[in-house]
Design an enzyme around this catalytic site. Structure first.
Site, PDB file in Angstrom:
ATOM      1  N   ASP A   1      18.839  43.278  71.988  1.00  0.00           N
ATOM      2  CA  ASP A   1      18.847  41.476  73.578  1.00  0.00           C
ATOM      3  C   ASP A   1      16.864  41.370  73.350  1.00  0.00           C
ATOM      4  O   ASP A   1      16.294  42.724  72.604  1.00  0.00           O
ATOM      5  CB  ASP A   1      18.455  41.831  74.983  1.00  0.00           C
ATOM      6  CG  ASP A   1      18.753  40.768  75.640  1.00  0.00           C
ATOM      7  OD1 ASP A   1      18.148  39.543  75.209  1.00  0.00           O
ATOM      8  OD2 ASP A   1      17.954  41.015  76.535  1.00  0.00           O
ATOM      9  N   GLY A   2      16.701  40.382  73.116  1.00  0.00           N
ATOM     10  CA  GLY A   2      14.741  39.887  72.891  1.00  0.00           C
ATOM     11  C   GLY A   2      14.196  39.366  74.231  1.00  0.00           C
ATOM     12  O   GLY A   2      15.145  38.946  74.833  1.00  0.00           O
TER      13      GLY A   2
ATOM     14  N   HIS B   1      22.979  38.522  80.815  1.00  0.00           N
ATOM     15  CA  HIS B   1      22.359  39.315  82.966  1.00  0.00           C
ATOM     16  C   HIS B   1      23.721  38.963  83.251  1.00  0.00           C
ATOM     17  O   HIS B   1      24.060  38.599  84.540  1.00  0.00           O
ATOM     18  CB  HIS B   1      21.519  38.000  83.171  1.00  0.00           C
ATOM     19  CG  HIS B   1      20.710  38.075  82.379  1.00  0.00           C
ATOM     20  ND1 HIS B   1      18.859  39.357  82.976  1.00  0.00           N
ATOM     21  CD2 HIS B   1      19.658  37.402  81.450  1.00  0.00           C
ATOM     22  CE1 HIS B   1      18.295  39.336  82.564  1.00  0.00           C
ATOM     23  NE2 HIS B   1      18.187  37.936  81.283  1.00  0.00           N
TER      24      HIS B   1
ATOM     25  N   ASP C   1      18.146  45.001  77.413  1.00  0.00           N
ATOM     26  CA  ASP C   1      17.272  43.919  78.528  1.00  0.00           C
ATOM     27  C   ASP C   1      16.201  44.446  78.952  1.00  0.00           C
ATOM     28  O   ASP C   1      14.834  44.646  79.071  1.00  0.00           O
ATOM     29  CB  ASP C   1      18.508  43.070  78.761  1.00  0.00           C
ATOM     30  CG  ASP C   1      17.160  41.710  79.945  1.00  0.00           C
ATOM     31  OD1 ASP C   1      16.906  41.269  79.399  1.00  0.00           O
ATOM     32  OD2 ASP C   1      17.036  42.145  80.853  1.00  0.00           O
TER      33      ASP C   1
END
Length: 146
Positions: free
Chosen positions: A8-9, A123, A133
């Site tokens: 994730d970024g 999410h 995240d």
């Protein structure tokens, strides 16, 4: 050897301080990686997470890479990045492709490893995606000077 990679970024402002996180899973072993930059974009951090995770592998592997980035998944699965490269980093409409430096690195790594990209909704409670995240956001906050 099969490895599962989750990435994730994150970017606090886009552009702005950003971070990336990755978890590599091989059997019962897990390895976390993360980093960040003071001035970047979310898409650059998504690509960087994938690049850093694949770069951490010390031999060619079969990889299942799970990400919440449609940009990353579509760019690789739909062959966009390879097409952009063939056209001198131009998109079909002749406009410049963004992040050619990172796409090029990723394409080279995918020549070494057999990578299957899997998209998951961000999410949404996926444990590894949430973990990545959290790492990405923490690293982005390290660069937040605002």
């Amino acid at each position: 050897m099969q490895v599962e990679i989750y990435t994730d970024g994150s970017c606090l402002r886009n552009p702005g301080p950003g971070g990336w996180g990755a978890v590599l899973v091989y059997g019962t072993k897990e390895k976390e990686l993360s980093g960040g930059e003071p001035d970047t974009t979310n898409n650059r951090m998504e690509l960087t997470a994938a690049i850093q995770a694949l770069s951490a592998l010390n031999r060619p592997c079969d990889v299942i890479m799970t990400t919440d980035s449609k940009y990353l998944c579509d760019g690789m699965q739909k062959g966009w990045a390879a097409s952009w490269k063939k056209r001198g980093w131009k998109k079909a409409d002749k406009s410049p492709a963004l992040n050619p430096d990172l796409w090029d690195q990723l394409l080279q790594l995918c020549d070494i490893h057999k990578v299957t990209f899997v998209w998951v909704k961000g999410h949404a409670g996926h444990p590894y995606n949430e973990r990545c995240d959290t790492m990405a956001q923490a690293r982005a906050h390290e660069f937040d000077r605002k």
